[in-house]
Design a protein around this motif. Structure first.
Motif, PDB file in Angstrom:
ATOM      1  N   PHE A 157       0.796  -1.221   0.000  1.00 50.96           N
ATOM      2  CA  PHE A 157       0.000   0.000   0.000  1.00 50.96           C
ATOM      3  C   PHE A 157       0.834   1.279   0.000  1.00 50.96           C
ATOM      4  CE2 PHE A 157      -3.054  -2.987   1.894  1.00 50.96           C
ATOM      5  CZ  PHE A 157      -4.167  -2.729   1.105  1.00 50.96           C
ATOM      6  N   PHE A 158       0.389   2.223  -0.832  1.00 53.89           N
ATOM      7  CA  PHE A 158       0.869   3.596  -0.795  1.00 53.89           C
ATOM      8  C   PHE A 158      -0.379   4.472  -0.694  1.00 53.89           C
ATOM      9  CE2 PHE A 158       4.350   1.232  -2.452  1.00 53.89           C
ATOM     10  CZ  PHE A 158       5.498   1.921  -2.074  1.00 53.89           C
ATOM     11  N   ASP A 159      -0.642   4.963   0.511  1.00 53.10           N
ATOM     12  CA  ASP A 159      -1.912   5.624   0.817  1.00 53.10           C
ATOM     13  C   ASP A 159      -1.863   7.122   0.566  1.00 53.10           C
ATOM     14  OD1 ASP A 159      -2.855   3.130   1.848  1.00 53.10           O
ATOM     15  OD2 ASP A 159      -1.858   3.557   3.759  1.00 53.10           O
ATOM     16  N   ASN A 160      -3.069   7.706   0.416  1.00 55.58           N
ATOM     17  CA  ASN A 160      -3.236   9.160   0.360  1.00 55.58           C
ATOM     18  C   ASN A 160      -2.282   9.801  -0.654  1.00 55.58           C
ATOM     19  OD1 ASN A 160      -5.176   9.148   2.566  1.00 55.58           O
ATOM     20  ND2 ASN A 160      -3.435   8.754   3.902  1.00 55.58           N
ATOM     21  N   GLN A 161      -2.319   9.283  -1.869  1.00 53.13           N
ATOM     22  CA  GLN A 161      -1.381   9.735  -2.887  1.00 53.13           C
ATOM     23  C   GLN A 161      -1.886  10.970  -3.643  1.00 53.13           C
ATOM     24  OE1 GLN A 161       1.845   8.313  -3.492  1.00 53.13           O
ATOM     25  NE2 GLN A 161       1.200   7.628  -1.455  1.00 53.13           N
ATOM     26  N   THR A 162      -0.946  11.640  -4.271  1.00 55.39           N
ATOM     27  CA  THR A 162      -1.230  12.748  -5.186  1.00 55.39           C
ATOM     28  C   THR A 162      -0.492  12.447  -6.485  1.00 55.39           C
ATOM     29  OG1 THR A 162       0.719  14.035  -4.563  1.00 55.39           O
ATOM     30  CG2 THR A 162      -1.290  14.351  -3.233  1.00 55.39           C
ATOM     31  N   PRO A 163      -0.794  13.145  -7.555  1.00 56.28           N
ATOM     32  CA  PRO A 163      -0.021  12.930  -8.781  1.00 56.28           C
ATOM     33  C   PRO A 163       1.478  13.111  -8.575  1.00 56.28           C
ATOM     34  CG  PRO A 163      -2.029  14.118  -9.301  1.00 56.28           C
ATOM     35  CD  PRO A 163      -1.975  14.024  -7.796  1.00 56.28           C
ATOM     36  N   ASP A 164       1.879  14.117  -7.807  1.00 53.84           N
ATOM     37  CA  ASP A 164       3.310  14.348  -7.592  1.00 53.84           C
ATOM     38  C   ASP A 164       3.957  13.243  -6.770  1.00 53.84           C
ATOM     39  OD1 ASP A 164       3.320  16.663  -9.079  1.00 53.84           O
ATOM     40  OD2 ASP A 164       3.081  17.998  -7.348  1.00 53.84           O
ATOM     41  N   SER A 165       3.275  12.799  -5.707  1.00 52.53           N
ATOM     42  CA  SER A 165       3.869  11.738  -4.878  1.00 52.53           C
ATOM     43  C   SER A 165       3.936  10.430  -5.656  1.00 52.53           C
ATOM     44  CB  SER A 165       3.073  11.554  -3.587  1.00 52.53           C
ATOM     45  OG  SER A 165       1.764  11.060  -3.850  1.00 52.53           O
ATOM     46  N   ALA A 166       2.936  10.163  -6.497  1.00 51.43           N
ATOM     47  CA  ALA A 166       2.952   8.935  -7.295  1.00 51.43           C
ATOM     48  C   ALA A 166       4.078   8.976  -8.340  1.00 51.43           C
ATOM     49  CB  ALA A 166       1.599   8.739  -7.982  1.00 51.43           C
TER      50      ALA A 166
END
Length: 247
Positions: A157-166
């Motif tokens: 899991f990679f939670d609470n993502q944004t386009p930049d963090s992804a």
């Protein structure tokens, strides 16, 4: 013969066998897997993960192997391998990056993440980057709505993502930099993940102890299902401040 549009072509040749040393190793693993079940055909799902751990996807050779050790037809094995999306049917990357585009994740930004990753990586859905590192796909649900929008890498899991963090995640994966999930065990390659899913121990230090629990909303739902009363309100009625939380 053709009608100008359709070519019947030649019949597909039988799938080749694994090299002798590979087959011997897989047969030993398969024997261990099959022994877990009262009926051998019940072992098909973990056996498909086993052959996927060998080549990174389920090949015709892998399906032939499963059929032979279980006494099934290749048609029966193929029907299962093509039904479940966790079994890849073509060569893919070391890291499978799945972006949830189901309703909640989508409205929270999952659709935007998926579109930006496609442009950033230069690939479409279920396609792999030229360096063979990342395969991108959209997933209908990652079962982590509390943390929407959610991205998974090899099912971690990679939670609470944004386009930049992804985008940073995939850039770090391609560059070989350490990438830590927000919950759960450390990342390993897709082949290593497939072997774990086949039911073999994860022997990495600390991996088994690492865990990722459900979020607060899911746990409140569980307590309600058990007939318990939550201690705090998760969603405040309109006009009521958070300071008014109570029983």
């Amino acid at each position: 013969m053709t009608d100008g549009q359709t070519s019947l072509g030649m019949p597909q040749l039988p799938a080749p066998d694994y090299p002798a040393e590979v087959r011997a190793r897989l047969e030993a693993d398969a024997k261990e897997i099959i022994a877990r079940y009262p009926g051998s055909r019940s072992a098909l799902l973990p056996l498909l993960h086993l052959v996927q751990s060998e080549e990174g996807h389920v090949t015709r050779t892998g399906m032939k192997f499963c059929a032979e050790v279980l006494g099934l037809t290749t048609a029966e094995v193929t029907a299962v391998a093509t039904f479940y999306t966790m079994y890849r049917r073509k060569p893919s990357g070391d890291y499978q990056v799945g972006v949830c585009t189901n309703t909640l994740c989508a409205v929270m930004g999952g659709d935007a993440i998926f579109e930006e990753l496609k442009e950033h990586l230069g690939v479409g859905n279920n396609e792999t980057t030229e360096d063979g590192k990342v395969t991108l796909e959209h997933i209908e649900c990652n079962a982590a709505c509390d943390f929407a929008p959610v991205v998974m890498v090899n099912w971690e899991f990679f939670d609470n993502q944004t386009p930049d963090s992804a985008k940073k995640i995939v850039d770090d994966l391609r560059a070989g930099r350490p990438v830590e999930p927000t919950r759960g065990a450390p990342l390993c390659t897709y082949k290593e993940t497939a072997r774990i899913l086949a039911g073999f121990p994860d022997e990495r230090e600390g991996a088994v102890e690492a865990t990722g629990g459900a979020g607060p909303a899911s746990l409140v739902g569980l307590r309600l299902a058990k007939g318990e009363t939550p201690h705090h309100k998760i969603v405040h009625p309109r006009g009521e401040s958070a300071s008014g939380e109570g029983e």
